[in-house]
Structures are given as structure tokens and as C-alpha cells.
Design a protein around this motif. Sequence first.
Motif, short mmCIF file in Angstrom:
data_model
loop_
_atom_site.label_atom_id
_atom_site.label_comp_id
_atom_site.label_asym_id
_atom_site.label_seq_id
_atom_site.Cartn_x
_atom_site.Cartn_y
_atom_site.Cartn_z
N GLY A 290 0.81 -1.20 0.00
CA GLY A 290 0.00 0.00 0.00
C GLY A 290 0.85 1.25 0.00
O GLY A 290 2.08 1.19 0.00
N PRO A 291 0.22 2.41 0.01
CA PRO A 291 0.95 3.67 -0.16
C PRO A 291 1.92 4.01 0.97
O PRO A 291 2.83 4.81 0.78
CB PRO A 291 -0.17 4.72 -0.24
N ASP A 292 1.73 3.40 2.14
CA ASP A 292 2.62 3.67 3.27
C ASP A 292 3.10 2.35 3.87
O ASP A 292 2.53 1.85 4.85
CB ASP A 292 1.90 4.51 4.33
N PRO A 293 4.14 1.74 3.30
CA PRO A 293 4.62 0.45 3.80
C PRO A 293 5.04 0.49 5.26
O PRO A 293 4.84 -0.50 5.99
CB PRO A 293 5.81 0.13 2.89
N VAL A 294 5.61 1.60 5.69
CA VAL A 294 6.03 1.70 7.09
C VAL A 294 4.83 1.58 8.02
O VAL A 294 4.86 0.85 9.01
CB VAL A 294 6.78 3.03 7.34
N ALA A 295 3.75 2.26 7.68
CA ALA A 295 2.54 2.20 8.50
C ALA A 295 1.95 0.80 8.51
O ALA A 295 1.46 0.33 9.54
CB ALA A 295 1.51 3.21 8.00
N ALA A 296 2.00 0.11 7.36
CA ALA A 296 1.45 -1.26 7.28
C ALA A 296 2.22 -2.20 8.20
O ALA A 296 1.62 -3.03 8.90
CB ALA A 296 1.51 -1.75 5.83
N VAL A 297 3.54 -2.07 8.21
CA VAL A 297 4.36 -2.93 9.06
C VAL A 297 4.20 -2.54 10.53
O VAL A 297 4.10 -3.40 11.41
CB VAL A 297 5.84 -2.86 8.62
N ALA A 298 4.14 -1.25 10.81
CA ALA A 298 3.96 -0.79 12.18
C ALA A 298 2.62 -1.26 12.75
O ALA A 298 2.52 -1.62 13.93
CB ALA A 298 4.05 0.73 12.24
N GLU A 299 1.60 -1.29 11.92
CA GLU A 299 0.29 -1.75 12.39
C GLU A 299 0.33 -3.22 12.81
O GLU A 299 -0.25 -3.60 13.83
CB GLU A 299 -0.75 -1.55 11.28
N LEU A 300 1.03 -4.03 12.03
CA LEU A 300 1.19 -5.43 12.41
C LEU A 300 1.99 -5.55 13.71
O LEU A 300 1.64 -6.33 14.59
CB LEU A 300 1.91 -6.21 11.30
N ALA A 301 3.07 -4.79 13.82
CA ALA A 301 3.92 -4.86 15.02
C ALA A 301 3.12 -4.50 16.27
O ALA A 301 3.37 -5.06 17.35
CB ALA A 301 5.12 -3.94 14.85
N ARG A 302 2.17 -3.58 16.13
CA ARG A 302 1.38 -3.16 17.30
C ARG A 302 0.44 -4.25 17.80
O ARG A 302 -0.09 -4.14 18.92
CB ARG A 302 0.58 -1.90 16.96
N ARG A 303 0.25 -5.30 17.02
CA ARG A 303 -0.59 -6.40 17.49
C ARG A 303 0.15 -7.28 18.50
O ARG A 303 -0.46 -8.16 19.12
CB ARG A 303 -1.07 -7.25 16.30
N HIS A 304 1.45 -7.05 18.65
CA HIS A 304 2.22 -7.83 19.62
C HIS A 304 1.86 -7.39 21.04
O HIS A 304 1.90 -6.21 21.36
CB HIS A 304 3.72 -7.62 19.38
N LYS A 305 1.51 -8.33 21.88
CA LYS A 305 1.10 -8.02 23.25
C LYS A 305 2.27 -8.04 24.22
O LYS A 305 2.10 -7.78 25.41
CB LYS A 305 0.01 -9.00 23.71
N GLY A 306 3.46 -8.35 23.72
CA GLY A 306 4.65 -8.34 24.57
C GLY A 306 5.35 -7.00 24.50
O GLY A 306 4.76 -5.99 24.09
#
Length: 351
Positions: A290-306
Motif C-alpha cells: 500500500g501507499p505507506d509500507p512503514v505504517a502497514a508494518v507498524a500496524e502489524l507490530a502493534r498487534r504484539h502483546k509483549g
Amino acid sequence: MERGADARVTVHETLAARVLIGPGACDLVADEIARLGERRVLLVATPSAGTAAGRIAEALGSRLAARFDRPAPHTPVAVTARALAVAEDAAADCVVAIGGGSAIGLAKAVSARTGMPQVAVPTTYAGSEMTPVLGETEDGVKTTRRDPALAPGTIVYDPVLTLSMPSGLTLTSAMNALAHAVEALWAPDATLVTDALATEAVADILNALPEVLDDPSGLPGRGRLQSAAWLAGVCLAQTRMGLHHQLAHILGGTFDLPHAELHTMLLAHVMAFNLPWAPEASARLTRVAGPDPVAAVAELARRHKGPTRLSALQVPRDRLREVAERVVAAPYPNPRPPDADAVTELLDAMW
């Protein structure tokens, strides 16, 4: 040869490897040992892979010479010495590793010192099974070497073995694989083949990982994620690692930090640091993320509960400058030439 304005020749060299992939592939390990003609197997397994290791041990029968169930993260040299003693006492002539990067790294270290052939059975998405790279830790310092002889000759991918991975490890391990693919896209020795594999791996991980997190028991999603991790591992084997992996290795080795969690924490930050300097990689990532790859990856990383910050991993803030200076001092390629001030600022943003 590196790509660039003056480079006219690109060299792509593929490591020889035999890959078995699909549900039930784990049950063929004993057949692979028979095919190799080996008779005394050292079985290296992480505790989390104990059940599958037991199945492999039973199938090996009289070919099982010994087991070593105490691999450690970052492949400490002291642990390797203990495994070597077990292998020597058992007169082992082959090593089978089942588990994550700790087991596979230990098998590489044993093979490097003995010449024994390896069969790797990964249960995570770490990707080291596909690489000729070994990182070893001694006295808090992690050193990395690359040699084609370090790569396992046979890799067995069975998505069934990943079904028991907790959601947290599933996420961080997949982010580890994603980092391999992303960093391959801006590597100076990238080729048409690695670009294609890395782009496919990124797309598949970004698509399959949310599905697997929502339904951890879904085998089709697990299979797609494992296949993407395989492609990402191939990219890691073919290209030189840059700032992202250098940070992971130095932070992990210095403070004994969990490798996959570090990748999850680092990736979006390093992408934001590098992508303005890597237009080709940015274009490919934009196409699949998508237009903002950094945001796409950061969104996935935020799903980490650790832990999501270096401070949560007990990294002292007053040592970030030391880490940055060690990172800059080590020779490695990176699209944005790093300096100690910039890397310190990057680390501080993650603290």
C-alpha cells in the motif's frame, strides 16, 4: 558484484539445498537420513519442539545416537561445546535440528566444527535454516560469519509443526521473516531473483499473518506463512544484511534479548530510516503493502502483546550511544550511510 551506476555484471549464486514442504513432511526425516547414508544422528531440539522431536526420534530408531535438548538463543559458544561433547561421546555422524533459530543455529555450529551433514526442521519462521550464516555469542559479543558449508543440506517444512506456536511467537517470528525480505530489497547485491522472491514474501506475509493471528489453527494460512518465510530465508541467504540485522545482532548479543521480538520492534523504524534512500525497494513495497509500507508494518507490530519498546526489554538508555557506535564501526551495507548520531537517535525513538 554490487549493483550501481558503474556495475554492469550482477552475480547470482544459489546454494544447493533439498527442500521438503507440506503437511506430514516431518515424518520423512528418517527417510532423508537413510538417503544420506548416515547411521548415527545427534538430534538437537528446543523444548517447545519436544513432541515432534519424540516422533522423529522414534522414527529414527537405531539411527538415533543422542539427543541434545538445551540449545540457547544467540548460539553461545559454551553451549556448543557441551553439544559437541555429546556428539563425540555418541560417535554421531549427522545432526538433525528441530525447533526455532536456537536449535538450527546450534546444529550449524556443531556441523561447522565437525563437518557433519545437517537436516533442519524449523518450527518457526526464523529463516536461518536457508542461510549460510551463523551468529555465535561469547562474553556478550555476537559475531557472524558466512560460509556455504554452514547451510543445511536438507530442510523439512511441515506447517503442522507451527500450529502449536503461541500467537505472540507467531507474530514476532513472522516479522523476523518479513525483515529478511525487506532488507533484501535494499541490499546492494540484490538480483532479479531476490527482488522477485522478496516481493512475493512480503506480500504473502502481510496477507497471511493477519489471517493466522485471527485463526491460529487454520492450516492453509499457516502453510502460506511458512512458504513465505521460506522465500524470505532464501533472500537472506543470497544478500548481504544491513542496518536492521546489525542492530538486531548487536542489541541481542549485548543484552541477551529475544531475537524475534527485536525484529518486530526494529523493522518499521529501520524502514522509515532507509526507504527515502532506497527508491527501488520503496516502489516494490508500495506495490504490495500500500501507499505507506512503514505504517502497514507498524500496524502489524502493534498487534504484539509483549514488549514493544527497548526500555521494556531492560535496555539501559545510557548505553544506546555505545550500541550505535558499535553498529557504525562494523562493516555492512546500507542505503542510508549511518552515523553514530543518527543511529543513536533511531534507538532512542525505540526506547
